[in-house]
Motif scaffolding. Structure first.
Motif, PDB file in Angstrom:
ATOM      1  N   ASP A  77      34.036  15.194  42.845  1.00  0.00           N
ATOM      2  CA  ASP A  77      34.931  16.099  42.113  1.00  0.00           C
ATOM      3  C   ASP A  77      34.454  17.533  42.321  1.00  0.00           C
ATOM      4  OD1 ASP A  77      36.687  17.351  40.395  1.00  0.00           O
ATOM      5  OD2 ASP A  77      36.384  15.946  38.748  1.00  0.00           O
ATOM      6  N   GLU A  78      35.341  18.401  42.777  1.00  0.00           N
ATOM      7  CA  GLU A  78      34.997  19.792  43.069  1.00  0.00           C
ATOM      8  C   GLU A  78      35.379  20.742  41.937  1.00  0.00           C
ATOM      9  OE1 GLU A  78      33.778  21.104  46.604  1.00  0.00           O
ATOM     10  OE2 GLU A  78      32.886  19.243  45.877  1.00  0.00           O
ATOM     11  N   ARG A  79      35.848  20.220  40.801  1.00  0.00           N
ATOM     12  CA  ARG A  79      36.313  21.096  39.725  1.00  0.00           C
ATOM     13  C   ARG A  79      35.147  21.669  38.915  1.00  0.00           C
ATOM     14  NH1 ARG A  79      40.264  17.370  36.444  1.00  0.00           N
ATOM     15  NH2 ARG A  79      38.468  15.991  36.776  1.00  0.00           N
ATOM     16  N   ILE A  80      35.254  22.945  38.638  1.00  0.00           N
ATOM     17  CA  ILE A  80      34.261  23.672  37.853  1.00  0.00           C
ATOM     18  C   ILE A  80      34.982  24.353  36.691  1.00  0.00           C
ATOM     19  CG2 ILE A  80      32.657  25.635  37.854  1.00  0.00           C
ATOM     20  CD1 ILE A  80      32.308  24.991  40.929  1.00  0.00           C
ATOM     21  N   VAL A  81      34.521  24.120  35.463  1.00  0.00           N
ATOM     22  CA  VAL A  81      35.075  24.850  34.321  1.00  0.00           C
ATOM     23  C   VAL A  81      34.152  26.026  34.012  1.00  0.00           C
ATOM     24  CG1 VAL A  81      36.333  22.917  33.319  1.00  0.00           C
ATOM     25  CG2 VAL A  81      33.939  23.284  32.671  1.00  0.00           C
ATOM     26  N   PHE A  82      34.728  27.076  33.442  1.00  0.00           N
ATOM     27  CA  PHE A  82      33.918  28.245  33.098  1.00  0.00           C
ATOM     28  C   PHE A  82      34.586  29.031  31.984  1.00  0.00           C
ATOM     29  CE2 PHE A  82      36.827  29.767  36.354  1.00  0.00           C
ATOM     30  CZ  PHE A  82      37.152  31.068  35.997  1.00  0.00           C
ATOM     31  N   GLU A  83      33.817  29.942  31.412  1.00  0.00           N
ATOM     32  CA  GLU A  83      34.324  30.842  30.380  1.00  0.00           C
ATOM     33  C   GLU A  83      34.869  32.086  31.067  1.00  0.00           C
ATOM     34  OE1 GLU A  83      32.171  33.759  27.275  1.00  0.00           O
ATOM     35  OE2 GLU A  83      31.774  31.627  26.884  1.00  0.00           O
ATOM     36  N   GLY A  84      36.172  32.280  30.963  1.00  0.00           N
ATOM     37  CA  GLY A  84      36.802  33.441  31.582  1.00  0.00           C
ATOM     38  C   GLY A  84      37.117  34.501  30.545  1.00  0.00           C
ATOM     39  N   ARG A  85      36.655  35.721  30.816  1.00  0.00           N
ATOM     40  CA  ARG A  85      36.853  36.828  29.885  1.00  0.00           C
ATOM     41  C   ARG A  85      37.748  37.873  30.546  1.00  0.00           C
ATOM     42  NH1 ARG A  85      30.863  37.922  27.241  1.00  0.00           N
ATOM     43  NH2 ARG A  85      30.407  35.743  26.693  1.00  0.00           N
ATOM     44  N   GLU A  86      38.978  37.990  30.034  1.00  0.00           N
ATOM     45  CA  GLU A  86      39.930  38.958  30.565  1.00  0.00           C
ATOM     46  C   GLU A  86      39.971  40.199  29.688  1.00  0.00           C
ATOM     47  OE1 GLU A  86      43.670  36.671  32.129  1.00  0.00           O
ATOM     48  OE2 GLU A  86      42.993  35.749  30.252  1.00  0.00           O
ATOM     49  N   GLY A  87      40.219  41.349  30.306  1.00  0.00           N
ATOM     50  CA  GLY A  87      40.355  42.583  29.554  1.00  0.00           C
ATOM     51  C   GLY A  87      39.086  43.401  29.557  1.00  0.00           C
ATOM     52  N   ALA A  88      38.916  44.198  28.510  1.00  0.00           N
ATOM     53  CA  ALA A  88      37.791  45.118  28.412  1.00  0.00           C
ATOM     54  C   ALA A  88      36.710  44.557  27.509  1.00  0.00           C
ATOM     55  CB  ALA A  88      38.265  46.467  27.871  1.00  0.00           C
ATOM     56  N   SER A  89      35.459  44.939  27.801  1.00  0.00           N
ATOM     57  CA  SER A  89      34.323  44.505  26.996  1.00  0.00           C
ATOM     58  C   SER A  89      34.523  44.905  25.535  1.00  0.00           C
ATOM     59  CB  SER A  89      33.035  45.131  27.534  1.00  0.00           C
ATOM     60  OG  SER A  89      31.926  44.739  26.762  1.00  0.00           O
ATOM     61  N   GLY A  90      34.250  43.981  24.636  1.00  0.00           N
ATOM     62  CA  GLY A  90      34.451  44.217  23.215  1.00  0.00           C
ATOM     63  C   GLY A  90      35.807  43.772  22.728  1.00  0.00           C
ATOM     64  N   ALA A  91      36.752  43.604  23.679  1.00  0.00           N
ATOM     65  CA  ALA A  91      38.088  43.129  23.321  1.00  0.00           C
ATOM     66  C   ALA A  91      38.547  42.073  24.321  1.00  0.00           C
ATOM     67  CB  ALA A  91      39.063  44.296  23.292  1.00  0.00           C
ATOM     68  N   PHE A  92      37.599  41.326  24.858  1.00  0.00           N
ATOM     69  CA  PHE A  92      37.930  40.298  25.843  1.00  0.00           C
ATOM     70  C   PHE A  92      38.851  39.238  25.251  1.00  0.00           C
ATOM     71  CE2 PHE A  92      33.779  41.361  28.057  1.00  0.00           C
ATOM     72  CZ  PHE A  92      34.389  41.816  29.223  1.00  0.00           C
ATOM     73  N   ARG A  93      39.749  38.732  26.095  1.00  0.00           N
ATOM     74  CA  ARG A  93      40.492  37.507  25.799  1.00  0.00           C
ATOM     75  C   ARG A  93      39.714  36.378  26.471  1.00  0.00           C
ATOM     76  NH1 ARG A  93      43.884  41.181  27.720  1.00  0.00           N
ATOM     77  NH2 ARG A  93      44.245  40.023  29.656  1.00  0.00           N
ATOM     78  N   ILE A  94      39.073  35.543  25.661  1.00  0.00           N
ATOM     79  CA  ILE A  94      38.117  34.558  26.175  1.00  0.00           C
ATOM     80  C   ILE A  94      38.730  33.169  26.101  1.00  0.00           C
ATOM     81  CG2 ILE A  94      35.788  33.633  25.963  1.00  0.00           C
ATOM     82  CD1 ILE A  94      34.987  36.217  24.561  1.00  0.00           C
ATOM     83  N   ASN A  95      38.834  32.516  27.261  1.00  0.00           N
ATOM     84  CA  ASN A  95      39.431  31.200  27.330  1.00  0.00           C
ATOM     85  C   ASN A  95      38.664  30.314  28.301  1.00  0.00           C
ATOM     86  OD1 ASN A  95      42.063  31.208  25.673  1.00  0.00           O
ATOM     87  ND2 ASN A  95      42.243  33.104  26.857  1.00  0.00           N
ATOM     88  N   VAL A  96      39.030  29.040  28.321  1.00  0.00           N
ATOM     89  CA  VAL A  96      38.457  28.085  29.255  1.00  0.00           C
ATOM     90  C   VAL A  96      39.293  28.103  30.535  1.00  0.00           C
ATOM     91  CG1 VAL A  96      37.853  25.683  29.682  1.00  0.00           C
ATOM     92  CG2 VAL A  96      37.595  26.653  27.376  1.00  0.00           C
ATOM     93  N   TRP A  97      38.613  28.252  31.670  1.00  0.00           N
ATOM     94  CA  TRP A  97      39.263  28.279  32.969  1.00  0.00           C
ATOM     95  C   TRP A  97      38.674  27.180  33.851  1.00  0.00           C
ATOM     96  CZ3 TRP A  97      42.695  32.199  35.055  1.00  0.00           C
ATOM     97  CH2 TRP A  97      43.080  33.168  34.117  1.00  0.00           C
ATOM     98  N   MET A  98      39.386  26.882  34.920  1.00  0.00           N
ATOM     99  CA  MET A  98      38.903  25.902  35.880  1.00  0.00           C
ATOM    100  C   MET A  98      39.178  26.409  37.296  1.00  0.00           C
ATOM    101  SD  MET A  98      39.565  21.784  35.766  1.00  0.00           S
ATOM    102  CE  MET A  98      41.346  21.931  35.786  1.00  0.00           C
ATOM    103  N   VAL A  99      38.268  26.091  38.222  1.00  0.00           N
ATOM    104  CA  VAL A  99      38.418  26.491  39.618  1.00  0.00           C
ATOM    105  C   VAL A  99      37.746  25.430  40.478  1.00  0.00           C
ATOM    106  CG1 VAL A  99      36.271  27.848  39.688  1.00  0.00           C
ATOM    107  CG2 VAL A  99      38.177  28.466  41.201  1.00  0.00           C
ATOM    108  N   ASN A 100      38.229  25.254  41.689  1.00  0.00           N
ATOM    109  CA  ASN A 100      37.579  24.349  42.624  1.00  0.00           C
ATOM    110  C   ASN A 100      36.390  25.027  43.283  1.00  0.00           C
ATOM    111  OD1 ASN A 100      39.443  22.227  42.218  1.00  0.00           O
ATOM    112  ND2 ASN A 100      40.874  23.164  43.666  1.00  0.00           N
ATOM    113  N   ALA A 101      35.470  24.239  43.807  1.00  0.00           N
ATOM    114  CA  ALA A 101      34.229  24.770  44.369  1.00  0.00           C
ATOM    115  C   ALA A 101      34.455  25.623  45.605  1.00  0.00           C
ATOM    116  CB  ALA A 101      33.267  23.629  44.691  1.00  0.00           C
ATOM    117  N   ASP A 102      35.637  25.515  46.237  1.00  0.00           N
ATOM    118  CA  ASP A 102      35.939  26.379  47.381  1.00  0.00           C
ATOM    119  C   ASP A 102      36.704  27.628  46.975  1.00  0.00           C
ATOM    120  OD1 ASP A 102      38.438  25.386  46.787  1.00  0.00           O
ATOM    121  OD2 ASP A 102      38.780  24.449  48.742  1.00  0.00           O
ATOM    122  N   GLY A 103      36.916  27.814  45.669  1.00  0.00           N
ATOM    123  CA  GLY A 103      37.611  28.997  45.174  1.00  0.00           C
ATOM    124  C   GLY A 103      39.093  28.804  44.952  1.00  0.00           C
TER     125      GLY A 103
END
Length: 251
Positions: A77-103
């Motif tokens: 399985d090549e799936r990787i989950v991670f914490e993705g922080r969108e926006g500016a520091s201090g006001a990030f929109r923080i969610n669970v993301w997933m990406v394959n190992a090749d991008g």
């Protein structure tokens, strides 16, 4: 920098050697690759390192910060989950993301803006993460700095299940038993060190709970500050009682 160590021999190998901050490594199921976060000129992004060839590849180009990657434990399985922080520091929109190992296959799998630190269950069927659901610090918003509860999500059908409902306890930094039946985690449940604040310096003991939310217990560790507990994936625990659980700890 990132190092790996053979547990039996104590032999270490340095993986990264640069001027950047590299951390949060996670092995591929076959132990031939690592994924980790690195803060370089473009900010926090995820990189995959091939332990056999020595080749490093950047796999994210994130509009914010990509942090705390965790590779699926399922063989192949090549799936990787991670914490993705969108926006500016201090006001990030923080969610669970997933990406394959090749991008490829970048996907946001939660969308509340207060979800963090995802890890796979040991059997690779669910993703465990923390979610803030209430403004517990009184700053007028629900954010990842508020107390977290434990949730799981099925990455295939996106079904979400709430495991804990404890607004007075901050539960964070999760690990899973190899069979996926139990979650181990840290918790802040008050001002344990009597400094007038309830924060990370108050983390005490190791907590664990069945992945269905039943039988929450803790392991007493004599008032030590505890962070990032996890199970060894190579040992079967079916014969152990709950209080005998074996853990690899970063304290």
């Amino acid at each position: 920098d990132i190092y790996i160590m053979e547990v039996n021999s104590g032999k270490t190998r340095r993986i990264t050697n640069n001027y950047y901050e590299d951390k949060a490594p996670s092995f591929s199921p076959d132990n031939t690759k690592l994924v980790y976060q690195s803060k370089r000129e473009q900010g926090w992004e995820l990189y995959v390192y091939d332990l056999e060839s020595g080749e490093e590849k950047r796999i994210t180009n994130f509009s914010g910060e990509a942090k705390f990657p965790n590779w699926s434990p399922i063989s192949g399985d090549e799936r990787i989950v991670f914490e993705g922080r969108e926006g500016a520091s201090g006001a990030f929109r923080i969610n669970v993301w997933m990406v394959n190992a090749d991008g490829s296959g970048l996907e946001k799998i939660t969308n509340t803006n207060a979800d963090n630190r995802p890890v796979w269950s040991g059997n690779g069927t669910l993703v465990i993460f923390g979610r803030a659901t209430k403004d517990t610090n009184g700053d007028g918003r629900v954010y990842s700095t508020d107390n977290l509860d434990i949730f799981t999500i099925d990455p295939e059908n996106k079904n979400i299940r709430r495991i804990t409902e404890t607004d007075d306890i901050d539960e964070f930094q999760f690990g899973s038993s190899p069979d996926g039946t139990m979650i181990v985690f840290c918790a802040v449940s008050g001002d344990a060190n009597n400094d007038g604040h309830s924060n990370l310096q108050d983390t005490r003991d190791i907590h664990f709970i069945n992945i269905d939310g039943s039988e929450r217990k803790k392991i007493e560790l004599n008032d030590k500050e505890i962070y990032s507990p996890d199970y060894s994936p190579a040992v079967s625990y079916t014969h152990l009682r709950a209080h005998e659980t074996v853990l690899d700890l970063v304290c």
